[in-house]
Motif scaffolding. Structure first.
Motif, PDB file in Angstrom:
ATOM      1  N   PRO A 415      77.463  28.904  41.207  1.00  0.00           N
ATOM      2  CA  PRO A 415      76.545  28.723  40.003  1.00  0.00           C
ATOM      3  C   PRO A 415      75.785  27.279  40.092  1.00  0.00           C
ATOM      4  O   PRO A 415      74.943  26.986  39.312  1.00  0.00           O
ATOM      5  N   ASP A 416      76.394  26.386  40.634  1.00  0.00           N
ATOM      6  CA  ASP A 416      75.871  24.888  40.679  1.00  0.00           C
ATOM      7  C   ASP A 416      75.099  24.699  41.762  1.00  0.00           C
ATOM      8  O   ASP A 416      74.147  23.833  41.965  1.00  0.00           O
ATOM      9  N   TRP A 417      74.995  25.687  42.769  1.00  0.00           N
ATOM     10  CA  TRP A 417      73.878  25.656  43.974  1.00  0.00           C
ATOM     11  C   TRP A 417      72.546  26.014  43.484  1.00  0.00           C
ATOM     12  O   TRP A 417      72.416  26.954  42.806  1.00  0.00           O
ATOM     13  N   ARG A 418      71.564  25.344  43.717  1.00  0.00           N
ATOM     14  CA  ARG A 418      69.915  25.524  43.580  1.00  0.00           C
ATOM     15  C   ARG A 418      69.152  26.019  44.552  1.00  0.00           C
ATOM     16  O   ARG A 418      69.354  25.706  45.800  1.00  0.00           O
ATOM     17  N   GLY A 425      59.297  35.741  53.651  1.00  0.00           N
ATOM     18  CA  GLY A 425      60.512  35.335  54.795  1.00  0.00           C
ATOM     19  C   GLY A 425      61.800  35.856  54.698  1.00  0.00           C
ATOM     20  O   GLY A 425      61.901  37.203  54.293  1.00  0.00           O
ATOM     21  N   SER A 426      62.884  35.365  55.156  1.00  0.00           N
ATOM     22  CA  SER A 426      64.239  36.064  55.329  1.00  0.00           C
ATOM     23  C   SER A 426      65.290  35.001  55.043  1.00  0.00           C
ATOM     24  O   SER A 426      66.478  35.584  55.160  1.00  0.00           O
ATOM     25  N   SER A 427      65.207  34.006  54.374  1.00  0.00           N
ATOM     26  CA  SER A 427      66.211  33.185  53.854  1.00  0.00           C
ATOM     27  C   SER A 427      66.061  32.557  52.707  1.00  0.00           C
ATOM     28  O   SER A 427      64.968  32.343  52.201  1.00  0.00           O
ATOM     29  N   LEU A 428      66.965  31.939  52.008  1.00  0.00           N
ATOM     30  CA  LEU A 428      66.958  30.947  50.839  1.00  0.00           C
ATOM     31  C   LEU A 428      67.384  29.540  51.486  1.00  0.00           C
ATOM     32  O   LEU A 428      68.147  29.299  52.293  1.00  0.00           O
ATOM     33  N   TRP A 429      66.635  28.949  50.923  1.00  0.00           N
ATOM     34  CA  TRP A 429      66.774  27.315  51.172  1.00  0.00           C
ATOM     35  C   TRP A 429      67.382  26.723  49.790  1.00  0.00           C
ATOM     36  O   TRP A 429      66.890  26.331  48.895  1.00  0.00           O
ATOM     37  N   VAL A 430      68.611  26.510  50.272  1.00  0.00           N
ATOM     38  CA  VAL A 430      69.691  26.384  49.122  1.00  0.00           C
ATOM     39  C   VAL A 430      69.808  24.869  48.992  1.00  0.00           C
ATOM     40  O   VAL A 430      70.261  23.965  50.138  1.00  0.00           O
ATOM     41  N   GLU A 431      69.869  24.271  47.843  1.00  0.00           N
ATOM     42  CA  GLU A 431      70.366  22.616  47.502  1.00  0.00           C
ATOM     43  C   GLU A 431      71.430  22.518  47.263  1.00  0.00           C
ATOM     44  O   GLU A 431      72.176  23.169  46.164  1.00  0.00           O
ATOM     45  N   LEU A 432      72.511  21.814  47.931  1.00  0.00           N
ATOM     46  CA  LEU A 432      73.860  21.664  47.619  1.00  0.00           C
ATOM     47  C   LEU A 432      74.029  20.262  46.785  1.00  0.00           C
ATOM     48  O   LEU A 432      73.490  19.268  47.017  1.00  0.00           O
ATOM     49  N   PRO A 433      74.568  20.414  45.523  1.00  0.00           N
ATOM     50  CA  PRO A 433      74.647  19.263  44.601  1.00  0.00           C
ATOM     51  C   PRO A 433      75.456  18.301  45.045  1.00  0.00           C
ATOM     52  O   PRO A 433      76.576  18.555  45.454  1.00  0.00           O
ATOM     53  N   ASP A 434      74.792  17.085  45.213  1.00  0.00           N
ATOM     54  CA  ASP A 434      75.814  15.844  45.803  1.00  0.00           C
ATOM     55  C   ASP A 434      76.563  16.012  46.714  1.00  0.00           C
ATOM     56  O   ASP A 434      77.641  15.528  47.150  1.00  0.00           O
ATOM     57  N   THR A 435      76.292  16.610  47.771  1.00  0.00           N
ATOM     58  CA  THR A 435      76.892  17.146  49.068  1.00  0.00           C
ATOM     59  C   THR A 435      76.038  17.001  50.334  1.00  0.00           C
ATOM     60  O   THR A 435      74.965  17.530  50.269  1.00  0.00           O
TER      61      THR A 435
END
Length: 507
Positions: A415-418, A425-435
């Motif tokens: 749940p903390d991924w954004r 398109g065909s993908s999610l571009w996911v932001e990892l918190p502080d990583t």
């Protein structure tokens, strides 16, 4: 002072766009698999990179702490690996200059890699096959029954005609070029067959365009992030890449203007329709602004529409007009497209649409490369292009369901991924918190997932905490994928990097 050849080799590796640690990690691939302690597996992977020519005599390796941080292992593991390699005489320690590949090593003249490129891991996975990993390197779907039906039609109806000539068509099979031209004309972009060059996939299209436009020390303005395999095409032509950031409407206008003024590029490369990896659809207003800037500063536009028609909304095909339509005669505009996403990548059918004189120059380079793409594949494609809207719509419906399923799994388990829901398109571009995603990628490998970190798509460092997650897999694979990612994330959050350090008896 005379500069020894060894110093040149040092510069070649040290100036990698991703930094020494991340660049070296990308060379090692899935080095953690198999039995044995991590330090020995790391030593074996480094030694293999030397044998294959990816690392060469004189290359400086990262410091132990730097490499440990990137690989998500303890410093003791790297120390143990370096000790092992010194015992094998693969590396040597030089006072004041760190740890380097031994001068005595002999490697192949080339390992086939593009220096400073980011697509090596992706292509290597295609060569090796996924094995037990769930690989996120390739965001492509399987072919459908439409391909089978088109092939059966060709075999039953067209073979005599196809076999009636020698089979060399450097510009492309005439019936396919006509079909592509009619497709564009029907969508408001008047096109004749002489404006079409058929290529072996969109990748070859980019290669021949780079050969036509890019001379020594040329500059290409690109979006940041962008897809590394495309950027490596320009790097292989010795071009300097000038990255421009994006927002929710596409490439940023003010930053683009500044880049065009400062660098006077030979080419502007953009993916306006469902950008890879962000999934952003460039707005109609932004398209006009980009064309106006290109006209003002006399810069040709290379428009990559690999994901054309692959929107995730119900009216996905009602996208803004291509830049080529907006440009008209004001700007030299070249467009690349393929059947890879909407139909099937295995057909290896792409094309270039552009001014007749540009297509002629591209055709000469295409002829030098392979004398023309396979004729039977083109005949199959000629039966599919008139149905391209329908096929893209059907493919998009499946993608929409799987995107929703992946988003729900990630919300439940991580749940903390954004992320921003992509326009297409065909993908999610996911932001990892502080990583740092390079570090997480190493842990994910140990849990059976190969991810592509954001550093490979943006060497400016602006997306080091992002990763791309395709939703082209089936539901059961997506569920297993998220479970593995969740385990890797839990390990990183709870314990940090863990491994087995070499045991050293005290005597």
């Amino acid at each position: 002072m005379v500069v020894e050849p060894m110093a040149v080799e040092v510069d070649r590796f040290d100036q990698g766009a991703l930094g020494r640690g991340a660049a070296l990690a990308s060379l090692l691939g899935d080095w953690t698999s198999g039995p044995g302690p991590l330090y020995r597996k790391l030593a074996d992977a480094l030694a293999r990179a030397v044998r294959e020519g990816a690392l060469r005599a004189g290359d400086r390796l990262p410091a132990e702490r730097e490499l440990a941080g990137v690989l998500a292992v303890s410093r003791a593991t790297v120390v143990g690996a370096y000790d092992e390699l010194r015992g094998r005489e693969v590396i040597e320690r030089r006072q004041g200059s760190g740890t380097r590949i031994s001068r005595a090593t002999r490697a192949p003249l080339s390992d086939g890699r593009v220096r400073g490129g980011g697509a090596g891991t992706i292509f290597q996975r295609l060569i090796d096959g996924p094995g037990p990993l769930i690989s996120l390197a390739c965001a492509a779907d399987r072919g459908g029954h439409e391909v089978t039906e088109a092939l059966q039609d060709v075999l039953s109806l067209d073979m005599d005609a196809l076999l009636g000539d020698p089979g060399y068509h450097p510009r492309g099979l005439p019936v396919l070029r006509e079909a592509i031209a009619e497709h564009y004309t029907a969508h408001g972009l008047p096109t004749c067959a002489d404006q079409i060059l058929v290529t072996t996939g969109a990748h070859q299209a980019l290669v021949v365009i780079a050969e036509v436009y890019l001379r020594k020390a040329a500059t290409v303005v690109v979006e940041a992030p962008s897809w590394p395999a495309c950027l490596d095409v320009f790097r292989s032509a010795s071009a300097e890449l000038v990255p421009v950031p994006m927002d929710d409407e596409g490439i940023e206008v003010r930053a683009l203007r500044a880049a065009l003024v400062e660098h006077a590029p030979a080419l502007l490369y953009v993916m306006p329709s469902y950008h890879n990896p962000t999934g952003v659809l460039m707005s109609e207003m932004r398209r006009r602004q980009v064309v106006e800037l290109a006209a003002r500063y006399d810069v040709p536009i290379l428009e990559d529409n690999a994901y054309a028609g692959m929107g995730l909304s119900d009216n996905a095909l009602e996208t803004p007009a291509p830049l080529a339509t907006v440009a008209g005669d004001e700007v030299e505009s070249v467009m690349v497209e393929s059947l890879g996403k909407a139909v099937w990548g295995g057909l290896r059918i792409g094309w270039v649409r552009g001014p007749v004189e540009v297509i002629e120059r591209c055709a000469r380079r295409k002829a030098l490369a392979d004398l023309g793409s396979p004729v039977i594949d083109q005949a199959v494609a000629a039966r599919l292009v008139p149905r391209l809207d329908e096929l893209a719509r059907n493919r998009s419906a499946g993608q929409r369901e799987r995107c929703t399923a992946l988003e729900e799994l990630l919300r439940q388990r991580l749940p903390d991924w954004r992320w921003r829901r992509p326009d297409g398109g065909s993908s999610l571009w996911v932001e990892l918190p502080d990583t740092n995603a390079d570090v997480f990628a190493q842990l994910a490998l140990r849990h059976g997932v190969e991810v592509i970190p954001g550093s490979t798509m943006d060497h400016t460092g602006g997306h080091e905490n992002f990763l791309r997650i395709p939703f082209t897999h089936s539901q059961d694979v997506l569920e297993e994928l998220v479970q593995r990612l969740c385990r890797a994330w839990a390990e990183l959050r709870r314990h940090g990097p863990q491994d087995s350090a070499p045991l050293r008896p005290i005597i």
